[in-house]
Motif scaffolding. Structure first.
Motif, PDB file in Angstrom:
ATOM      1  N   ALA A   1       8.253  -1.865  -1.745  1.00 19.42           N
ATOM      2  CA  ALA A   1       9.195  -1.166  -0.852  1.00 19.42           C
ATOM      3  C   ALA A   1      10.474  -1.990  -0.815  1.00 19.42           C
ATOM      4  CB  ALA A   1       8.579  -0.950   0.521  1.00 19.42           C
TER       5      ALA A   1
ATOM      6  N   HIS B   1       6.243  10.208   7.305  1.00 21.63           N
ATOM      7  CA  HIS B   1       5.175   9.220   7.246  1.00 21.63           C
ATOM      8  C   HIS B   1       5.654   7.862   6.728  1.00 21.63           C
ATOM      9  CE1 HIS B   1       2.143  12.771   6.939  1.00 21.63           C
ATOM     10  NE2 HIS B   1       2.417  12.461   8.193  1.00 21.63           N
ATOM     11  N   TYR B   2       6.949   7.728   6.451  1.00 22.27           N
ATOM     12  CA  TYR B   2       7.451   6.433   5.978  1.00 22.27           C
ATOM     13  C   TYR B   2       7.368   5.421   7.123  1.00 22.27           C
ATOM     14  CZ  TYR B   2      10.085   3.206   3.091  1.00 22.27           C
ATOM     15  OH  TYR B   2      10.464   2.130   2.314  1.00 22.27           O
TER      16      TYR B   2
ATOM     17  N   HIS C   1      10.983  10.512   4.871  1.00 25.31           N
ATOM     18  CA  HIS C   1       9.722  11.211   5.091  1.00 25.31           C
ATOM     19  C   HIS C   1       9.130  10.814   6.445  1.00 25.31           C
ATOM     20  CE1 HIS C   1       5.591  12.594   4.454  1.00 25.31           C
ATOM     21  NE2 HIS C   1       6.050  13.329   3.451  1.00 25.31           N
TER      22      HIS C   1
ATOM     23  N   SER D   1       0.811  -1.224   0.000  1.00 29.24           N
ATOM     24  CA  SER D   1       0.000   0.000   0.000  1.00 29.24           C
ATOM     25  C   SER D   1       0.840   1.268   0.000  1.00 29.24           C
ATOM     26  CB  SER D   1      -0.917   0.005   1.228  1.00 29.24           C
ATOM     27  OG  SER D   1      -0.161   0.074   2.417  1.00 29.24           O
ATOM     28  N   LEU D   2       2.150   1.121   0.156  1.00 25.62           N
ATOM     29  CA  LEU D   2       3.016   2.285   0.311  1.00 25.62           C
ATOM     30  C   LEU D   2       3.198   3.032  -1.015  1.00 25.62           C
ATOM     31  CD1 LEU D   2       4.773   3.664   2.482  1.00 25.62           C
ATOM     32  CD2 LEU D   2       6.690   2.267   1.685  1.00 25.62           C
ATOM     33  N   ASN D   3       3.135   4.345  -0.960  1.00 29.92           N
ATOM     34  CA  ASN D   3       3.420   5.170  -2.134  1.00 29.92           C
ATOM     35  C   ASN D   3       4.884   4.968  -2.525  1.00 29.92           C
ATOM     36  OD1 ASN D   3       4.062   7.227  -3.950  1.00 29.92           O
ATOM     37  ND2 ASN D   3       2.786   8.752  -2.928  1.00 29.92           N
ATOM     38  N   PRO D   4       5.155   4.453  -3.727  1.00 36.94           N
ATOM     39  CA  PRO D   4       6.546   4.164  -4.119  1.00 36.94           C
ATOM     40  C   PRO D   4       7.418   5.412  -4.205  1.00 36.94           C
ATOM     41  CG  PRO D   4       5.061   3.926  -5.990  1.00 36.94           C
ATOM     42  CD  PRO D   4       4.204   4.080  -4.781  1.00 36.94           C
ATOM     43  N   ASN D   5       6.810   6.576  -4.267  1.00 36.46           N
ATOM     44  CA  ASN D   5       7.576   7.826  -4.349  1.00 36.46           C
ATOM     45  C   ASN D   5       7.904   8.424  -2.977  1.00 36.46           C
ATOM     46  OD1 ASN D   5       7.507   7.853  -7.221  1.00 36.46           O
ATOM     47  ND2 ASN D   5       5.409   8.637  -7.142  1.00 36.46           N
ATOM     48  N   LEU D   6       7.440   7.742  -1.922  1.00 42.31           N
ATOM     49  CA  LEU D   6       7.675   8.254  -0.578  1.00 42.31           C
ATOM     50  C   LEU D   6       9.092   7.914  -0.133  1.00 42.31           C
ATOM     51  CD1 LEU D   6       6.041   9.715   1.677  1.00 42.31           C
ATOM     52  CD2 LEU D   6       5.631   7.454   2.672  1.00 42.31           C
ATOM     53  N   SER D   7       9.852   8.916   0.254  1.00 41.97           N
ATOM     54  CA  SER D   7      11.235   8.730   0.693  1.00 41.97           C
ATOM     55  C   SER D   7      11.296   8.106   2.077  1.00 41.97           C
ATOM     56  CB  SER D   7      11.972  10.071   0.709  1.00 41.97           C
ATOM     57  OG  SER D   7      13.197   9.971   1.398  1.00 41.97           O
TER      58      SER D   7
END
Length: 244
Positions: free
Chosen positions: A202, A172-173, A170, A161-167
């Motif tokens: 991820a 919220h990671y 971040h 479900s993780l946004n692949p663009n999230l560092s």
């Protein structure tokens, strides 16, 4: 030059014929380190034969055997003798029928094997291997419920479900994922996603390619990510239903 690979092998589910074929296709030798992700039984008819094979393999190869939920259920049945209708419905019936043809010495040898299984393996490169997942934000050493290591599905759900663009930096990671270079799991067949090859989300790799159902059995090179597969496991067991 001698090959020294580390191969992680997905859920076998009594598919010994597929495992033997996979060993040949991957050209596995005693120089390779083999990490098995658990669920060695429950589905096809070769439960006793699969455990016998793995015990012999341990004598000739460098093997790490992790604990799966099905292995724990079988262990409880062998040691406590309690009927578990839910287990029977999810592959346990074939396993019970296999053990009905074995002797007491074999059962005791297998009980020792199940007792020797590890809940997880963390290598020198900070790569984590376990059957299912964990829930503690600080990692495996802080896990309150050890059964999570072979029952949890939320780790894979989280990774998917993780946004692949999230560092990773971040705020919220997910903190569960930052402690390890890579995490290798089985437990949740990728055939539920319509896939039959190892899937990455991820930094989590899922190697359960559906051997208990209509998928193949898979071995993945941990470092290069090259992988090898058997034919669909059900094709080695004509007339059997597996966990379908």
């Amino acid at each position: 030059m001698t090959s020294q690979r580390t191969l992680v092998i997905g859920d076998i589910h009594s598919g010994l014929r597929a495992l033997k074929d996979l060993m040949i296709r991957a050209k596995i030798t005693p120089d390779d380190t083999l990490i098995f992700l658990g669920d060695y039984i429950d589905a096809w008819s070769d439960a006793v034969e699969t455990i016998d094979y793995l015990i012999r393999l341990r004598d000739s190869h460098n093997c790490i055997f992790l604990r799966g939920n099905h292995d724990e259920l079988c262990y409880e049945w062998l040691t406590q003798g309690r009927d578990n209708p839910t287990w029977f419905q999810h592959g346990g019936k074939a396993t019970a029928e296999s053990y009905a043809k074995s002797d007491a010495q074999t059962k005791q040898l297998h009980i020792s094997f199940y007792e020797s299984l590890e809940n997880y393996h963390l290598d020198d490169n900070n790569k984590l291997f376990l059957h299912a997942g964990f829930t503690h934000l600080k990692g495996i050493e802080h896990e309150y419920f050890t059964k999570s290591f072979y029952w949890d599905r939320t780790l894979w759900e989280l990774a998917l479900s993780l946004n692949p663009n999230l560092s990773q930096n971040h705020e919220h990671y997910p903190q569960r994922l930052v402690h390890y270079e890579e995490i290798f799991i089985g437990h949740t067949p990728v055939t539920r996603m319509g896939k039959t090859t190892p899937q990455k989300a991820a930094n989590v790799w899922n190697i359960d390619t559906g051997a208990a159902f209509k998928g193949p059995l898979t071995a993945l090179d941990v470092h290069t990510k090259e992988f090898w597969q058997s034919d669909p496991v059900h094709s080695y067991y004509p007339g059997e239903k597996g966990r379908n």
